[in-house]
Design a protein around this motif. Sequence first.
Motif, PDB file in Angstrom:
ATOM      1  N   LEU A 176     -16.900   5.652 -24.201  1.00  0.00           N
ATOM      2  CA  LEU A 176     -16.890   6.491 -23.006  1.00  0.00           C
ATOM      3  C   LEU A 176     -17.313   7.912 -23.333  1.00  0.00           C
ATOM      4  O   LEU A 176     -18.158   8.507 -22.634  1.00  0.00           O
ATOM      5  N   SER A 177     -16.753   8.468 -24.381  1.00  0.00           N
ATOM      6  CA  SER A 177     -17.085   9.830 -24.771  1.00  0.00           C
ATOM      7  C   SER A 177     -18.565   9.953 -25.126  1.00  0.00           C
ATOM      8  O   SER A 177     -19.245  10.905 -24.720  1.00  0.00           O
ATOM      9  N   GLY A 178     -19.058   8.969 -25.857  1.00  0.00           N
ATOM     10  CA  GLY A 178     -20.456   9.006 -26.266  1.00  0.00           C
ATOM     11  C   GLY A 178     -21.426   8.882 -25.105  1.00  0.00           C
ATOM     12  O   GLY A 178     -22.555   9.392 -25.170  1.00  0.00           O
ATOM     13  N   ALA A 179     -20.991   8.227 -24.028  1.00  0.00           N
ATOM     14  CA  ALA A 179     -21.849   8.040 -22.854  1.00  0.00           C
ATOM     15  C   ALA A 179     -21.757   9.199 -21.871  1.00  0.00           C
ATOM     16  O   ALA A 179     -22.496   9.231 -20.889  1.00  0.00           O
ATOM     17  N   GLY A 180     -20.853  10.132 -22.125  1.00  0.00           N
ATOM     18  CA  GLY A 180     -20.667  11.242 -21.193  1.00  0.00           C
ATOM     19  C   GLY A 180     -19.769  10.895 -20.024  1.00  0.00           C
ATOM     20  O   GLY A 180     -19.951  11.403 -18.916  1.00  0.00           O
ATOM     21  N   LEU A 181     -18.784  10.032 -20.282  1.00  0.00           N
ATOM     22  CA  LEU A 181     -17.860   9.591 -19.244  1.00  0.00           C
ATOM     23  C   LEU A 181     -16.434  10.024 -19.574  1.00  0.00           C
ATOM     24  O   LEU A 181     -16.049  10.105 -20.739  1.00  0.00           O
ATOM     25  N   GLU A 182     -15.662  10.257 -18.537  1.00  0.00           N
ATOM     26  CA  GLU A 182     -14.258  10.643 -18.665  1.00  0.00           C
ATOM     27  C   GLU A 182     -13.383   9.542 -18.076  1.00  0.00           C
ATOM     28  O   GLU A 182     -13.567   9.148 -16.920  1.00  0.00           O
ATOM     29  N   LEU A 183     -12.452   9.035 -18.852  1.00  0.00           N
ATOM     30  CA  LEU A 183     -11.553   7.992 -18.381  1.00  0.00           C
ATOM     31  C   LEU A 183     -10.555   8.567 -17.381  1.00  0.00           C
ATOM     32  O   LEU A 183      -9.863   9.533 -17.679  1.00  0.00           O
ATOM     33  N   ILE A 184     -10.492   7.974 -16.195  1.00  0.00           N
ATOM     34  CA  ILE A 184      -9.554   8.446 -15.176  1.00  0.00           C
ATOM     35  C   ILE A 184      -8.488   7.423 -14.835  1.00  0.00           C
ATOM     36  O   ILE A 184      -7.525   7.733 -14.141  1.00  0.00           O
ATOM     37  N   GLY A 185      -8.631   6.193 -15.321  1.00  0.00           N
ATOM     38  CA  GLY A 185      -7.623   5.179 -15.040  1.00  0.00           C
ATOM     39  C   GLY A 185      -7.902   3.912 -15.817  1.00  0.00           C
ATOM     40  O   GLY A 185      -9.057   3.580 -16.106  1.00  0.00           O
ATOM     41  N   ASP A 186      -6.846   3.210 -16.196  1.00  0.00           N
ATOM     42  CA  ASP A 186      -7.016   1.934 -16.881  1.00  0.00           C
ATOM     43  C   ASP A 186      -5.849   1.023 -16.537  1.00  0.00           C
ATOM     44  O   ASP A 186      -4.752   1.484 -16.200  1.00  0.00           O
ATOM     45  N   ALA A 187      -6.098  -0.270 -16.584  1.00  0.00           N
ATOM     46  CA  ALA A 187      -5.065  -1.275 -16.319  1.00  0.00           C
ATOM     47  C   ALA A 187      -5.279  -2.420 -17.296  1.00  0.00           C
ATOM     48  O   ALA A 187      -6.405  -2.691 -17.728  1.00  0.00           O
ATOM     49  N   HIS A 188      -4.179  -3.109 -17.644  1.00  0.00           N
ATOM     50  CA  HIS A 188      -4.227  -4.132 -18.681  1.00  0.00           C
ATOM     51  C   HIS A 188      -3.445  -5.350 -18.198  1.00  0.00           C
ATOM     52  O   HIS A 188      -2.349  -5.219 -17.644  1.00  0.00           O
ATOM     53  N   ASP A 189      -4.000  -6.545 -18.417  1.00  0.00           N
ATOM     54  CA  ASP A 189      -3.401  -7.725 -17.797  1.00  0.00           C
ATOM     55  C   ASP A 189      -3.682  -8.975 -18.632  1.00  0.00           C
ATOM     56  O   ASP A 189      -4.447  -8.944 -19.583  1.00  0.00           O
ATOM     57  N   PHE A 190      -3.025 -10.070 -18.241  1.00  0.00           N
ATOM     58  CA  PHE A 190      -3.199 -11.401 -18.813  1.00  0.00           C
ATOM     59  C   PHE A 190      -2.830 -11.457 -20.291  1.00  0.00           C
ATOM     60  O   PHE A 190      -3.685 -11.371 -21.169  1.00  0.00           O
ATOM     61  N   VAL A 191      -1.526 -11.602 -20.552  1.00  0.00           N
ATOM     62  CA  VAL A 191      -1.077 -11.857 -21.915  1.00  0.00           C
ATOM     63  C   VAL A 191      -1.638 -13.194 -22.383  1.00  0.00           C
ATOM     64  O   VAL A 191      -2.108 -13.332 -23.517  1.00  0.00           O
ATOM     65  N   LEU A 192      -1.609 -14.184 -21.504  1.00  0.00           N
ATOM     66  CA  LEU A 192      -2.252 -15.463 -21.793  1.00  0.00           C
ATOM     67  C   LEU A 192      -3.729 -15.356 -21.442  1.00  0.00           C
ATOM     68  O   LEU A 192      -4.078 -14.828 -20.386  1.00  0.00           O
TER      69      LEU A 192
END
Length: 235
Positions: A176-192
């Motif tokens: 993201l940093s290398g592409a010139g993008l700023e992270l504004i949100g993330d979500a994580h799912d599916f343990v299986l």
Amino acid sequence: MKGKEWYQADDVAQEYDAKRFSDGGRLIDRREKTAVLEALGPVEDKDVLEIACGTGRFTVMLAERGANIVGLDISSAMMAQGRQKAKSAGVSELVEFMRGDAARLPFPDDHFDAVFAMRFFHLADTPAKFLAEMCRVSKDQVFFDTFNRYSTRSVYTWLLPMGSRLYSRSEVEGLLSGAGLELIGDAHDFVLPFGFYREIPNEVAAPIRGLDTKLRGSGVGEKLASVSYWNARVK
């Protein structure tokens, strides 16, 4: 790109949706569509680009909500199904399907309000180049998902016909940093992992998904999540 020939095969295109989004796979489809809608928000009258649009399940969904959307893919057979979906949904005038290379997008800078890709970066052999192109043609937003390195996904990824690239959080942040993008949100799912859900009937998958969601809500479960959704803005 990994599995390029496999992905473009006509027989794969014909069976793609049925194999991945029937039975327990419906839960995956529902979650992914929710992730896209939550990230992009209202899309009416917005210009949107979908990278690796496949059979158009997201493309058509967003067109139904008023987006002017271009779906880009390398598979003509996949896009033929997408065009039929758009026609059946009555949104053909809002959708354009194009065959193209995500590493050299055929659009000028700042052309779209939002650019997104689902089920793409696990196949990418040059993810930094792809992400930089997505950023280049977006005025504002870039959204994508990854499969995670330190998760159950790693247990079976070697069985997949095209392999699968897995990412750590630090690797995504670096991209993201290398592409010139700023992270504004993330979500994580599916343990299986997804492969497990695709192999079981829907009536069995639903209660297991409930347990999966509860586990994922714990600190340990989130760290073991196999899928991450990344929402970023152009700096």
